[in-house]
Design a protein around this motif. Structure first.
Motif, short mmCIF file in Angstrom:
data_model
loop_
_atom_site.label_atom_id
_atom_site.label_comp_id
_atom_site.label_asym_id
_atom_site.label_seq_id
_atom_site.Cartn_x
_atom_site.Cartn_y
_atom_site.Cartn_z
N SER A 98 0.81 -1.23 0.00
CA SER A 98 0.00 0.00 0.00
C SER A 98 0.84 1.28 0.00
O SER A 98 0.29 2.36 -0.13
CB SER A 98 -0.91 0.02 1.24
OG SER A 98 -1.78 -1.07 1.20
N PRO A 134 2.84 4.29 -1.25
CA PRO A 134 2.95 4.99 -2.53
C PRO A 134 4.41 5.27 -2.88
O PRO A 134 5.03 6.15 -2.31
CB PRO A 134 2.17 6.28 -2.29
CG PRO A 134 2.23 6.50 -0.81
CD PRO A 134 2.34 5.15 -0.18
N GLU A 150 -8.57 7.88 -12.61
CA GLU A 150 -8.60 8.62 -11.34
C GLU A 150 -9.80 9.56 -11.30
O GLU A 150 -10.52 9.62 -10.30
CB GLU A 150 -7.30 9.41 -11.17
CG GLU A 150 -7.24 10.17 -9.85
CD GLU A 150 -5.97 10.98 -9.70
OE1 GLU A 150 -5.79 11.54 -8.60
OE2 GLU A 150 -5.16 11.07 -10.65
N ILE A 196 -9.41 4.71 -9.19
CA ILE A 196 -8.18 4.66 -8.41
C ILE A 196 -8.01 5.99 -7.69
O ILE A 196 -8.61 6.99 -8.08
CB ILE A 196 -6.92 4.37 -9.28
CG1 ILE A 196 -6.74 5.46 -10.32
CG2 ILE A 196 -6.97 2.99 -9.91
CD1 ILE A 196 -5.38 5.44 -10.98
N CYS A 197 -7.20 5.98 -6.66
CA CYS A 197 -6.97 7.20 -5.89
C CYS A 197 -5.51 7.21 -5.43
O CYS A 197 -5.21 6.87 -4.29
CB CYS A 197 -7.92 7.24 -4.70
SG CYS A 197 -7.86 8.81 -3.83
N PRO A 198 -4.59 7.59 -6.32
CA PRO A 198 -3.19 7.59 -5.94
C PRO A 198 -2.89 8.68 -4.90
O PRO A 198 -3.60 9.67 -4.81
CB PRO A 198 -2.46 7.87 -7.26
CG PRO A 198 -3.45 8.57 -8.10
CD PRO A 198 -4.80 8.05 -7.69
N PHE A 249 2.06 6.04 -6.83
CA PHE A 249 1.23 4.84 -6.85
C PHE A 249 1.85 3.73 -6.01
O PHE A 249 3.07 3.59 -5.94
CB PHE A 249 1.08 4.35 -8.29
CG PHE A 249 0.35 5.33 -9.17
CD1 PHE A 249 -1.01 5.21 -9.39
CD2 PHE A 249 1.03 6.38 -9.78
CE1 PHE A 249 -1.68 6.11 -10.20
CE2 PHE A 249 0.37 7.28 -10.60
CZ PHE A 249 -1.00 7.15 -10.80
N ASP A 299 -2.18 -0.12 -6.28
CA ASP A 299 -2.71 0.73 -7.35
C ASP A 299 -2.38 0.14 -8.72
O ASP A 299 -3.22 0.15 -9.63
CB ASP A 299 -2.13 2.15 -7.26
CG ASP A 299 -2.62 2.93 -6.04
OD1 ASP A 299 -3.74 2.68 -5.59
OD2 ASP A 299 -1.84 3.79 -5.57
#
Length: 134
Positions: free
Chosen positions: A14, A16, A38, A43-45, A55, A59
């Motif tokens: 998880s 980034p 997005e 997705i939500c980077p 990411f 992701d």
């Protein structure tokens, strides 16, 4: 111990770490496609202080899943529905697991109370109960 390793692995997946350029190479998607997913909420980077997208491995997996679903003929609305259903199932599993864990604790507490009152060893052990249900 296994639970700890699983949790640690999930934390690592998880984190980034990957900029969009690396994700483009890993997924064979364009920057525009990734930004569009997005915008659609698929997705939500993570965003850095400089507003750069970063990411996680999760992701990347999600982007590859989106790509596969599109290739199978689903549209964005269909993909959203698939993700909603997955989230519902995962939520149900989590609540079932929490209930299961609480039931095990309850059984063990009762066994310990009985053992203390009768000065006997408990009949069930946590490991035995877990093995039975797995």
């Amino acid at each position: 111990m296994v639970q700890h390793k699983k949790r640690t692995s999930e934390i690592r997946r998880s984190m980034p770490l990957l900029p969009i350029g690396t994700v483009i190479q890993l997924t064979d998607l364009t920057a525009r496609q990734i930004r569009y997913y997005e915008e659609q909420g698929l997705i939500c980077p993570h965003r850095t202080e400089g507003n750069q997208r970063m990411f996680s491995l999760n992701d990347v997996d999600l982007l590859l899943e989106i790509k596969d679903l599109l290739e199978q003929g689903l549209n964005i609305a269909g993909i959203k529905k698939v993700f909603e259903m997955k989230n519902e199932i995962n939520g149900q599993r989590k609540s079932e697991k929490e209930l299961f864990d609480e039931q095990i604790r309850s059984i063990l507490r009762e066994e310990m109370k009985m053992a203390q009152s009768h000065l006997k060893k408990p009949k069930l052990r946590y490991a035995d109960v877990i093995r039975y249900y797995q």
